[in-house]
Design a protein around this motif. Structure first.
Motif, PDB file in Angstrom:
ATOM      1  N   UNK A 245      -1.293  -3.595  12.429  1.00 31.59           N
ATOM      2  CA  UNK A 245      -0.917  -2.221  12.165  1.00 31.59           C
ATOM      3  C   UNK A 245       0.461  -1.937  12.741  1.00 31.59           C
ATOM      4  N   UNK A 246       1.043  -0.851  12.258  1.00 27.64           N
ATOM      5  CA  UNK A 246       2.404  -0.511  12.633  1.00 27.64           C
ATOM      6  C   UNK A 246       2.514   0.995  12.793  1.00 27.64           C
ATOM      7  N   UNK A 247       3.136   1.414  13.865  1.00 26.88           N
ATOM      8  CA  UNK A 247       3.305   2.835  14.118  1.00 26.88           C
ATOM      9  C   UNK A 247       4.529   3.368  13.374  1.00 26.88           C
ATOM     10  N   UNK A 248       4.655   4.669  13.394  1.00 24.55           N
ATOM     11  CA  UNK A 248       5.795   5.291  12.731  1.00 24.55           C
ATOM     12  C   UNK A 248       7.113   4.809  13.359  1.00 24.55           C
TER      13      UNK A 248
ATOM     14  N   UNK B  94      10.019   6.636   4.700  1.00 21.83           N
ATOM     15  CA  UNK B  94      10.490   7.569   3.676  1.00 21.83           C
ATOM     16  C   UNK B  94       9.609   7.525   2.430  1.00 21.83           C
ATOM     17  N   UNK B  95       9.083   6.345   2.140  1.00 21.79           N
ATOM     18  CA  UNK B  95       8.270   6.171   0.935  1.00 21.79           C
ATOM     19  C   UNK B  95       6.768   6.172   1.224  1.00 21.79           C
ATOM     20  N   UNK B  96       6.406   6.241   2.499  1.00 17.29           N
ATOM     21  CA  UNK B  96       4.983   6.193   2.887  1.00 17.29           C
ATOM     22  C   UNK B  96       4.303   4.930   2.360  1.00 17.29           C
TER      23      UNK B  96
ATOM     24  N   UNK C 183      -1.367  15.134   0.060  1.00 18.52           N
ATOM     25  CA  UNK C 183      -1.076  16.165   1.064  1.00 18.52           C
ATOM     26  C   UNK C 183      -0.911  15.542   2.448  1.00 18.52           C
ATOM     27  N   UNK C 184       0.226  14.931   2.650  1.00 11.18           N
ATOM     28  CA  UNK C 184       0.524  14.216   3.895  1.00 11.18           C
ATOM     29  C   UNK C 184       1.740  14.840   4.552  1.00 11.18           C
ATOM     30  N   UNK C 185       1.578  15.258   5.799  1.00 11.11           N
ATOM     31  CA  UNK C 185       2.713  15.754   6.560  1.00 11.11           C
ATOM     32  C   UNK C 185       3.408  14.601   7.273  1.00 11.11           C
ATOM     33  N   UNK C 186       2.607  13.751   7.881  1.00 13.34           N
ATOM     34  CA  UNK C 186       3.159  12.578   8.558  1.00 13.34           C
ATOM     35  C   UNK C 186       2.075  11.515   8.676  1.00 13.34           C
ATOM     36  N   UNK C 187       2.516  10.298   8.811  1.00 10.08           N
ATOM     37  CA  UNK C 187       1.598   9.175   8.994  1.00 10.08           C
ATOM     38  C   UNK C 187       1.904   8.528  10.335  1.00 10.08           C
TER      39      UNK C 187
ATOM     40  N   UNK D  61       0.857  -1.182   0.000  1.00  7.63           N
ATOM     41  CA  UNK D  61       0.000   0.000   0.000  1.00  7.63           C
ATOM     42  C   UNK D  61       0.891   1.229   0.000  1.00  7.63           C
ATOM     43  N   UNK D  62       0.618   2.139  -0.930  1.00  9.87           N
ATOM     44  CA  UNK D  62       1.410   3.356  -1.040  1.00  9.87           C
ATOM     45  C   UNK D  62       0.518   4.569  -0.832  1.00  9.87           C
ATOM     46  N   UNK D  63       0.951   5.450   0.046  1.00 12.91           N
ATOM     47  CA  UNK D  63       0.201   6.672   0.327  1.00 12.91           C
ATOM     48  C   UNK D  63       0.834   7.843  -0.409  1.00 12.91           C
TER      49      UNK D  63
END
Length: 121
Positions: free
Chosen positions: A50-53, A74-76, A27-31, A22-24
């Motif tokens: 799920x996985x946190x930053x 880095x690649x979201x 307009x994303x500042x952070x996930x 899955x690629x995000x």
């Protein structure tokens, strides 16, 4: 605008493997969190993993030891390696992220369109 693009679903025999990605983008500042959910016919959508930053993970009991979630900050992107698949893993799999559009923005949920996984017996 944001977008989640999933790939990797398909048909596999019992005991086989699949890798979902899955690629995000947008307009994303952070996930904060990226994850996978699934929904089988007639059932509620449930968390798979799920996985946190920071790399902390959580798995549904039914997939522990068989599935592995990973992400590339880095690649979201987030991936789900699924091994030893069982017919009960058959479902539509959805990518979800909890993201912020700006430094001081509130976190928001966003879902992908879903990808089908079918495990034949």
């Amino acid at each position: 605008q944001v977008q989640l693009v999933e790939s990797g679903g398909g048909l596999v025999q019992t005991g086989g493997s699949l890798r979902l990605s899955c690629a995000a983008s947008g307009s994303i500042f952070s996930i904060d969190v990226m994850g996978w959910y699934r929904q089988a016919p007639g059932k509620q959508r449930e968390l798979v993993a799920h996985i946190t930053r920071g790399g902390n993970t959580d798995y549904a009991d039914s997939v522990k030891g068989r599935f592995t979630i990973s992400r590339d900050n880095a690649k979201n992107t987030v991936s789900l390696q699924m091994n030893s698949l069982k017919p009960e893993d058959t479902a539509d799999y959805y990518c979800k992220m909890v993201y912020r559009s700006g430094r001081f923005s509130e976190p928001r949920d966003y879902w992908g369109q879903g990808t089908q996984v079918t495990v034949s017996s």
